[in-house]
Design a protein around this motif. Structure first.
Motif, PDB file in Angstrom:
ATOM      1  N   ARG A  88      39.571  38.636  41.707  1.00  0.00           N
ATOM      2  CA  ARG A  88      41.011  38.690  41.901  1.00  0.00           C
ATOM      3  C   ARG A  88      41.612  37.398  41.364  1.00  0.00           C
ATOM      4  O   ARG A  88      40.899  36.437  41.103  1.00  0.00           O
ATOM      5  CB  ARG A  88      41.378  38.917  43.363  1.00  0.00           C
ATOM      6  CG  ARG A  88      40.722  37.968  44.342  1.00  0.00           C
ATOM      7  CD  ARG A  88      40.965  38.407  45.776  1.00  0.00           C
ATOM      8  NE  ARG A  88      42.304  37.969  46.213  1.00  0.00           N
ATOM      9  CZ  ARG A  88      42.948  38.499  47.259  1.00  0.00           C
ATOM     10  NH1 ARG A  88      42.412  39.489  47.948  1.00  0.00           N
ATOM     11  NH2 ARG A  88      44.124  38.042  47.615  1.00  0.00           N
ATOM     12  N   PHE A  89      42.906  37.384  41.162  1.00  0.00           N
ATOM     13  CA  PHE A  89      43.560  36.186  40.629  1.00  0.00           C
ATOM     14  C   PHE A  89      44.965  36.086  41.189  1.00  0.00           C
ATOM     15  O   PHE A  89      45.538  37.072  41.657  1.00  0.00           O
ATOM     16  CB  PHE A  89      43.577  36.198  39.093  1.00  0.00           C
ATOM     17  CG  PHE A  89      44.285  37.372  38.463  1.00  0.00           C
ATOM     18  CD1 PHE A  89      43.663  38.602  38.352  1.00  0.00           C
ATOM     19  CD2 PHE A  89      45.581  37.235  37.963  1.00  0.00           C
ATOM     20  CE1 PHE A  89      44.314  39.694  37.772  1.00  0.00           C
ATOM     21  CE2 PHE A  89      46.234  38.317  37.368  1.00  0.00           C
ATOM     22  CZ  PHE A  89      45.599  39.544  37.273  1.00  0.00           C
ATOM     23  N   ASP A 134      46.817  40.733  24.017  1.00  0.00           N
ATOM     24  CA  ASP A 134      46.730  40.654  22.552  1.00  0.00           C
ATOM     25  C   ASP A 134      45.281  40.461  22.130  1.00  0.00           C
ATOM     26  O   ASP A 134      45.008  40.147  20.981  1.00  0.00           O
ATOM     27  CB  ASP A 134      47.623  39.528  22.021  1.00  0.00           C
ATOM     28  CG  ASP A 134      47.277  38.180  22.645  1.00  0.00           C
ATOM     29  OD1 ASP A 134      46.236  38.080  23.348  1.00  0.00           O
ATOM     30  OD2 ASP A 134      48.046  37.215  22.430  1.00  0.00           O
ATOM     31  N   GLY A 135      44.359  40.597  23.072  1.00  0.00           N
ATOM     32  CA  GLY A 135      42.941  40.409  22.786  1.00  0.00           C
ATOM     33  C   GLY A 135      42.471  39.018  23.144  1.00  0.00           C
ATOM     34  O   GLY A 135      41.268  38.753  23.188  1.00  0.00           O
ATOM     35  N   THR A 136      43.411  38.120  23.413  1.00  0.00           N
ATOM     36  CA  THR A 136      43.085  36.735  23.769  1.00  0.00           C
ATOM     37  C   THR A 136      43.647  36.390  25.138  1.00  0.00           C
ATOM     38  O   THR A 136      42.941  35.863  25.988  1.00  0.00           O
ATOM     39  CB  THR A 136      43.689  35.761  22.722  1.00  0.00           C
ATOM     40  OG1 THR A 136      43.209  36.150  21.433  1.00  0.00           O
ATOM     41  CG2 THR A 136      43.292  34.328  23.012  1.00  0.00           C
ATOM     42  N   ASP A 157      45.713  32.699  30.453  1.00  0.00           N
ATOM     43  CA  ASP A 157      44.304  32.615  30.101  1.00  0.00           C
ATOM     44  C   ASP A 157      43.544  33.612  30.990  1.00  0.00           C
ATOM     45  O   ASP A 157      43.659  33.538  32.217  1.00  0.00           O
ATOM     46  CB  ASP A 157      43.827  31.174  30.358  1.00  0.00           C
ATOM     47  CG  ASP A 157      42.369  30.986  29.974  1.00  0.00           C
ATOM     48  OD1 ASP A 157      41.528  31.822  30.379  1.00  0.00           O
ATOM     49  OD2 ASP A 157      42.076  30.005  29.277  1.00  0.00           O
ATOM     50  N   PRO A 158      42.773  34.558  30.383  1.00  0.00           N
ATOM     51  CA  PRO A 158      42.131  35.592  31.206  1.00  0.00           C
ATOM     52  C   PRO A 158      40.973  35.072  32.064  1.00  0.00           C
ATOM     53  O   PRO A 158      40.462  35.807  32.906  1.00  0.00           O
ATOM     54  CB  PRO A 158      41.620  36.605  30.177  1.00  0.00           C
ATOM     55  CG  PRO A 158      41.500  35.842  28.907  1.00  0.00           C
ATOM     56  CD  PRO A 158      42.532  34.743  28.953  1.00  0.00           C
ATOM     57  N   ARG A 159      40.572  33.815  31.875  1.00  0.00           N
ATOM     58  CA  ARG A 159      39.493  33.269  32.716  1.00  0.00           C
ATOM     59  C   ARG A 159      40.042  32.364  33.812  1.00  0.00           C
ATOM     60  O   ARG A 159      39.620  32.432  34.957  1.00  0.00           O
ATOM     61  CB  ARG A 159      38.472  32.517  31.868  1.00  0.00           C
ATOM     62  CG  ARG A 159      37.567  33.473  31.060  1.00  0.00           C
ATOM     63  CD  ARG A 159      36.609  32.726  30.176  1.00  0.00           C
ATOM     64  NE  ARG A 159      37.331  31.802  29.303  1.00  0.00           N
ATOM     65  CZ  ARG A 159      37.275  30.488  29.391  1.00  0.00           C
ATOM     66  NH1 ARG A 159      36.509  29.918  30.288  1.00  0.00           N
ATOM     67  NH2 ARG A 159      37.975  29.738  28.560  1.00  0.00           N
ATOM     68  N   THR A 160      41.035  31.532  33.458  1.00  0.00           N
ATOM     69  CA  THR A 160      41.562  30.573  34.445  1.00  0.00           C
ATOM     70  C   THR A 160      42.894  31.032  35.038  1.00  0.00           C
ATOM     71  O   THR A 160      43.328  30.501  36.050  1.00  0.00           O
ATOM     72  CB  THR A 160      41.797  29.203  33.790  1.00  0.00           C
ATOM     73  OG1 THR A 160      42.840  29.366  32.798  1.00  0.00           O
ATOM     74  CG2 THR A 160      40.529  28.688  33.111  1.00  0.00           C
ATOM     75  N   PHE A 161      43.552  31.973  34.361  1.00  0.00           N
ATOM     76  CA  PHE A 161      44.867  32.496  34.750  1.00  0.00           C
ATOM     77  C   PHE A 161      45.966  31.438  34.668  1.00  0.00           C
ATOM     78  O   PHE A 161      47.054  31.613  35.214  1.00  0.00           O
ATOM     79  CB  PHE A 161      44.804  33.192  36.123  1.00  0.00           C
ATOM     80  CG  PHE A 161      43.784  34.284  36.088  1.00  0.00           C
ATOM     81  CD1 PHE A 161      44.078  35.487  35.479  1.00  0.00           C
ATOM     82  CD2 PHE A 161      42.495  34.074  36.565  1.00  0.00           C
ATOM     83  CE1 PHE A 161      43.116  36.482  35.366  1.00  0.00           C
ATOM     84  CE2 PHE A 161      41.524  35.059  36.446  1.00  0.00           C
ATOM     85  CZ  PHE A 161      41.843  36.256  35.859  1.00  0.00           C
TER      86      PHE A 161
END
Ligand code: DDQ
Ligand code: CA
Length: 250
Positions: A116-117, A129-131, A146-150
């Protein structure tokens, strides 16, 4: 004299920016859609259609068979959450909630929750957009996460003719542009992600026959793109149909 100069400048600005062209639409195909689904997110990837739905106590993540509207896989959110936009990145589905400021991460193949985020705004639409994850929050501002750090990498304010376009809702990143339907309207904006400029509008007035619309909240909401077959798919909250459409000059 000064006033005249200012007016002239303003005029120039309006001219330089111009108003984005408005396109009509053609229905290529339509399929059944679950009229109980308060559609808040729509994604098509590798032959699979995913849908996120809202309303407390009815919110879900679904995999849906396009041709029949049948729900093939379903995960229900807890009563306290009002589901919003979804997107798929790196085999994971991300789902926003409206006002809880929390999003959920699932394995796209199993719908098993893997994380979760948190985020600091309302959650409305979501795409990628793929990134980055790209989030709308009911304003004219889109946030790139950022999909890892949000962490928020950047924001962009969406404008048409220099005017902000608020209530951006469901999103889809399509061939370098962001498509966004605007809450309570029949319009989709095509947005340049670099500048936030609206490059065109698709007016979907009349797509769903008025007699097929059940309630005031049942607005256009849901844009997905089948990249392999270049199909643009749209539906709405409680709509009994899901459409493949093509934008046409009018
Ligand atoms: N949002 O999706 C635009 C962010 C929120 C829509 C909220 C609509 C609430 C409707 C409640 C209807 C109850 C049947
Ligand atoms: Ca979408």
């Amino acid at each position: 004299m000064l006033l005249l100069t200012v007016l002239a400048c303003r005029n120039n600005e309006v001219h330089a920016t111009g108003s984005a062209p408005v396109y009509g639409f053609e229905v290529v195909h339509s399929w059944p859609h679950d009229p109980r689904a308060f559609t808040q997110g729509l994604v098509y990837r590798d032959g699979k259609l995913y849908e996120g739905t809202g309303i407390n106590g009815q919110s879900s993540l679904r995999q849906v068979e396009l041709e029949t509207g049948a729900v093939l896989r379903r995960h229900n959110l807890e009563q306290q959450y009002f589901g919003e936009g979804i997107t798929l990145l790196g085999g994971r589905l991300y789902q926003l909630t409206w006002r809880s400021r929390v999003g959920f991460i699932y394995d796209a193949a199993t719908f098993q929750q893997v994380g979760r985020f948190d985020y600091s705004t309302e959650g409305w639409g979501l795409t990628t957009d793929g990134t980055s994850l790209i989030l709308s929050d009911g304003t004219a501002t889109l946030r790139f996460l950022d999909p890892r750090t949000f962490a928020v990498q950047r924001t962009v304010t969406v404008t048409d003719e220099g005017r902000e376009v608020p209530r951006l809702n469901e999103l889809e990143y399509i061939r370098g542009e962001i498509y966004a339907n605007v809450w309570t309207t029949d319009r989709i904006a095509r947005i340049d992600p670099a500048t936030g400029r609206v490059t065109g509008w698709i007016d979907l007035t009349g797509l769903l026959a008025p007699e097929e619309r059940t309630g005031r909240e049942d607005v256009l909401n849901g844009i997905a793109y089948d990249a392999a077959q270049d199909r643009l798919l749209v539906t709405g909250k409680h709509w009994p149909k899901l459409f493949q459409i093509r934008a046409v000059p009018r």
